[in-house]
Design a protein around this motif. Structure first.
Motif, PDB file in Angstrom:
ATOM      1  N   CYS A  96       0.932  -1.297   0.078  1.00  0.00           N
ATOM      2  CA  CYS A  96       0.040   0.060  -0.017  1.00  0.00           C
ATOM      3  C   CYS A  96       0.768   1.433   0.094  1.00  0.00           C
ATOM      4  CB  CYS A  96      -0.988   0.036   1.154  1.00  0.00           C
ATOM      5  SG  CYS A  96      -2.345  -1.228   1.252  1.00  0.00           S
ATOM      6  N   VAL A  97       1.847   1.403   0.840  1.00  0.00           N
ATOM      7  CA  VAL A  97       2.646   2.373   0.822  1.00  0.00           C
ATOM      8  C   VAL A  97       3.537   2.728  -0.713  1.00  0.00           C
ATOM      9  CG1 VAL A  97       4.912   3.257   1.810  1.00  0.00           C
ATOM     10  CG2 VAL A  97       3.337   2.391   3.393  1.00  0.00           C
ATOM     11  N   ARG A  98       3.988   1.496  -1.161  1.00  0.00           N
ATOM     12  CA  ARG A  98       4.519   1.883  -2.188  1.00  0.00           C
ATOM     13  C   ARG A  98       3.641   2.416  -3.442  1.00  0.00           C
ATOM     14  NH1 ARG A  98       6.754  -3.619  -4.590  1.00  0.00           N
ATOM     15  NH2 ARG A  98       4.584  -3.652  -5.211  1.00  0.00           N
ATOM     16  N   ASN A  99       2.467   1.431  -3.623  1.00  0.00           N
ATOM     17  CA  ASN A  99       1.497   1.931  -4.547  1.00  0.00           C
ATOM     18  C   ASN A  99       0.737   3.427  -4.398  1.00  0.00           C
ATOM     19  OD1 ASN A  99       1.805  -0.460  -5.943  1.00  0.00           O
ATOM     20  ND2 ASN A  99       0.019  -1.502  -5.108  1.00  0.00           N
ATOM     21  N   SER A 100       0.568   3.688  -3.217  1.00  0.00           N
ATOM     22  CA  SER A 100       0.257   5.148  -2.966  1.00  0.00           C
ATOM     23  C   SER A 100       1.162   6.267  -3.257  1.00  0.00           C
ATOM     24  CB  SER A 100      -0.204   5.199  -1.554  1.00  0.00           C
ATOM     25  OG  SER A 100       0.844   5.311  -0.914  1.00  0.00           O
ATOM     26  N   GLY A 101       2.228   6.038  -3.500  1.00  0.00           N
ATOM     27  CA  GLY A 101       3.420   6.940  -3.606  1.00  0.00           C
ATOM     28  C   GLY A 101       4.112   7.559  -2.461  1.00  0.00           C
ATOM     29  N   LEU A 102       3.534   7.222  -1.337  1.00  0.00           N
ATOM     30  CA  LEU A 102       4.025   7.374  -0.119  1.00  0.00           C
ATOM     31  C   LEU A 102       5.412   7.142   0.078  1.00  0.00           C
ATOM     32  CD1 LEU A 102       3.493   9.054   2.830  1.00  0.00           C
ATOM     33  CD2 LEU A 102       2.657   6.653   3.596  1.00  0.00           C
ATOM     34  N   LEU A 103       6.002   6.068  -0.512  1.00  0.00           N
ATOM     35  CA  LEU A 103       7.064   5.527  -0.460  1.00  0.00           C
ATOM     36  C   LEU A 103       8.172   6.627  -1.086  1.00  0.00           C
ATOM     37  CD1 LEU A 103       9.289   3.526   0.438  1.00  0.00           C
ATOM     38  CD2 LEU A 103       8.796   2.319  -1.620  1.00  0.00           C
ATOM     39  N   ALA A 104       7.671   6.995  -2.209  1.00  0.00           N
ATOM     40  CA  ALA A 104       8.453   7.924  -3.129  1.00  0.00           C
ATOM     41  C   ALA A 104       8.601   9.329  -2.228  1.00  0.00           C
ATOM     42  CB  ALA A 104       7.966   8.314  -4.372  1.00  0.00           C
ATOM     43  N   VAL A 105       7.505   9.660  -1.591  1.00  0.00           N
ATOM     44  CA  VAL A 105       7.531  10.852  -0.992  1.00  0.00           C
ATOM     45  C   VAL A 105       8.599  10.859   0.451  1.00  0.00           C
ATOM     46  CG1 VAL A 105       6.144  12.577   0.622  1.00  0.00           C
ATOM     47  CG2 VAL A 105       5.276  11.770  -1.532  1.00  0.00           C
ATOM     48  N   LEU A 106       8.420   9.691   0.984  1.00  0.00           N
ATOM     49  CA  LEU A 106       9.362   9.866   2.188  1.00  0.00           C
ATOM     50  C   LEU A 106      10.763   9.406   1.772  1.00  0.00           C
ATOM     51  CD1 LEU A 106       7.260   7.080   4.458  1.00  0.00           C
ATOM     52  CD2 LEU A 106       7.511   9.642   4.851  1.00  0.00           C
ATOM     53  N   THR A 107      11.013   8.838   0.733  1.00  0.00           N
ATOM     54  CA  THR A 107      12.345   8.542   0.190  1.00  0.00           C
ATOM     55  C   THR A 107      13.135  10.003  -0.220  1.00  0.00           C
ATOM     56  OG1 THR A 107      11.921   6.560  -0.516  1.00  0.00           O
ATOM     57  CG2 THR A 107      13.810   7.353  -1.614  1.00  0.00           C
ATOM     58  N   HIS A 108      12.250  10.862  -0.838  1.00  0.00           N
ATOM     59  CA  HIS A 108      12.763  12.056  -1.318  1.00  0.00           C
ATOM     60  C   HIS A 108      12.838  12.980  -0.043  1.00  0.00           C
ATOM     61  CE1 HIS A 108      13.050  15.664  -3.721  1.00  0.00           C
ATOM     62  NE2 HIS A 108      12.007  16.559  -3.010  1.00  0.00           N
ATOM     63  N   ALA A 109      12.166  12.928   0.995  1.00  0.00           N
ATOM     64  CA  ALA A 109      12.250  13.744   2.394  1.00  0.00           C
ATOM     65  C   ALA A 109      13.496  13.173   3.056  1.00  0.00           C
ATOM     66  CB  ALA A 109      11.140  13.653   3.198  1.00  0.00           C
ATOM     67  N   ALA A 110      13.571  11.880   2.943  1.00  0.00           N
ATOM     68  CA  ALA A 110      14.839  11.232   3.774  1.00  0.00           C
ATOM     69  C   ALA A 110      16.210  11.515   3.156  1.00  0.00           C
ATOM     70  CB  ALA A 110      14.687   9.740   3.845  1.00  0.00           C
ATOM     71  N   LYS A 111      16.350  11.759   1.640  1.00  0.00           N
ATOM     72  CA  LYS A 111      17.473  11.907   0.924  1.00  0.00           C
ATOM     73  C   LYS A 111      17.755  13.637   1.324  1.00  0.00           C
ATOM     74  CE  LYS A 111      17.318   9.151  -3.085  1.00  0.00           C
ATOM     75  NZ  LYS A 111      16.912   9.105  -4.489  1.00  0.00           N
ATOM     76  N   HIS A 112      16.704  14.353   1.557  1.00  0.00           N
ATOM     77  CA  HIS A 112      17.185  15.854   1.848  1.00  0.00           C
ATOM     78  C   HIS A 112      17.436  15.840   3.492  1.00  0.00           C
ATOM     79  CE1 HIS A 112      16.595  16.998  -2.122  1.00  0.00           C
ATOM     80  NE2 HIS A 112      15.335  16.699  -2.307  1.00  0.00           N
ATOM     81  N   HIS A 113      17.114  15.324   4.179  1.00  0.00           N
ATOM     82  CA  HIS A 113      16.977  15.506   5.633  1.00  0.00           C
ATOM     83  C   HIS A 113      18.012  14.779   6.557  1.00  0.00           C
ATOM     84  CE1 HIS A 113      14.018  18.439   5.520  1.00  0.00           C
ATOM     85  NE2 HIS A 113      12.867  17.577   5.031  1.00  0.00           N
ATOM     86  N   LEU A 114      18.528  13.504   5.863  1.00  0.00           N
ATOM     87  CA  LEU A 114      19.670  12.653   6.473  1.00  0.00           C
ATOM     88  C   LEU A 114      20.831  13.250   6.050  1.00  0.00           C
ATOM     89  CD1 LEU A 114      18.001   9.051   5.988  1.00  0.00           C
ATOM     90  CD2 LEU A 114      18.122  10.548   8.310  1.00  0.00           C
ATOM     91  N   ALA A 115      21.685  12.777   6.962  1.00  0.00           N
ATOM     92  CA  ALA A 115      23.395  13.290   6.515  1.00  0.00           C
ATOM     93  C   ALA A 115      23.840  12.332   5.455  1.00  0.00           C
ATOM     94  CB  ALA A 115      24.206  12.705   7.965  1.00  0.00           C
ATOM     95  N   SER A 116      24.881  13.083   4.740  1.00  0.00           N
ATOM     96  CA  SER A 116      25.560  12.711   3.569  1.00  0.00           C
ATOM     97  C   SER A 116      26.486  11.736   3.834  1.00  0.00           C
ATOM     98  CB  SER A 116      25.953  13.889   2.850  1.00  0.00           C
ATOM     99  OG  SER A 116      26.759  14.636   3.263  1.00  0.00           O
ATOM    100  N   SER A 117      27.152  11.802   5.178  1.00  0.00           N
ATOM    101  CA  SER A 117      28.334  11.196   5.580  1.00  0.00           C
ATOM    102  C   SER A 117      27.862   9.885   6.022  1.00  0.00           C
ATOM    103  CB  SER A 117      29.008  11.962   6.884  1.00  0.00           C
ATOM    104  OG  SER A 117      29.771  10.944   7.556  1.00  0.00           O
TER     105      SER A 117
END
Length: 126
Positions: free
Chosen positions: A75-96
């Motif tokens: 459900c998370v994958r098909n609803s698009g929520l996974l893409a939203v969470l992945t995008h947010a995680a890429k910007h807010h988590l550390a790069s190191s």
């Protein structure tokens, strides 16, 4: 020991099930991987390859938890929520890599403080 027809059918069912898991178009013939696995269990129970006592001894609460996690993940994958969470995680988590490992460790420690380790593993592993 002589191989009984029920055991041979269970062996063929196991081979088809493993083949369906390895080759997705074959699993789609049966409706996906979950119905394929359920069909295999039904065939094994129906042919007597699995006794009713063994069937009842399974850890059903854990199997239902895994199944619910799979449905939630779908459900998370098909609803698009996974893409939203992945995008947010890429910007807010550390790069190191070390800082990212520490952040994920904190999330894991916080999650396992409030729920059992089995539930946390099932939810956080995928």
């Amino acid at each position: 020991r002589q191989v009984e027809p029920g055991d041979a059918l269970a062996l063929v069912g196991a081979a088809v099930t493993l083949g369906a898991f390895a080759y997705l178009p074959l699993a789609n013939v049966f409706g996906g991987t979950a119905p394929t696995a359920l069909l295999f269990v039904a065939v094994c129970l129906g042919t007597g390859a699995i006794s009713r006592q063994t069937f009842n001894a399974y850890s059903w609460h854990l199997l239902f938890l895994i199944g619910g996690g799979n449905a939630l993940g779908l459900c998370v994958r098909n609803s698009g929520l996974l893409a939203v969470l992945t995008h947010a995680a890429k910007h807010h988590l550390a790069s190191s890599s070390w800082a990212l490992t520490c952040e994920l460790l904190l999330v894991l420690v916080a999650a396992t403080t409030f729920v059992s380790h089995t539930v946390a593993a099932l939810v956080l592993m995928p």
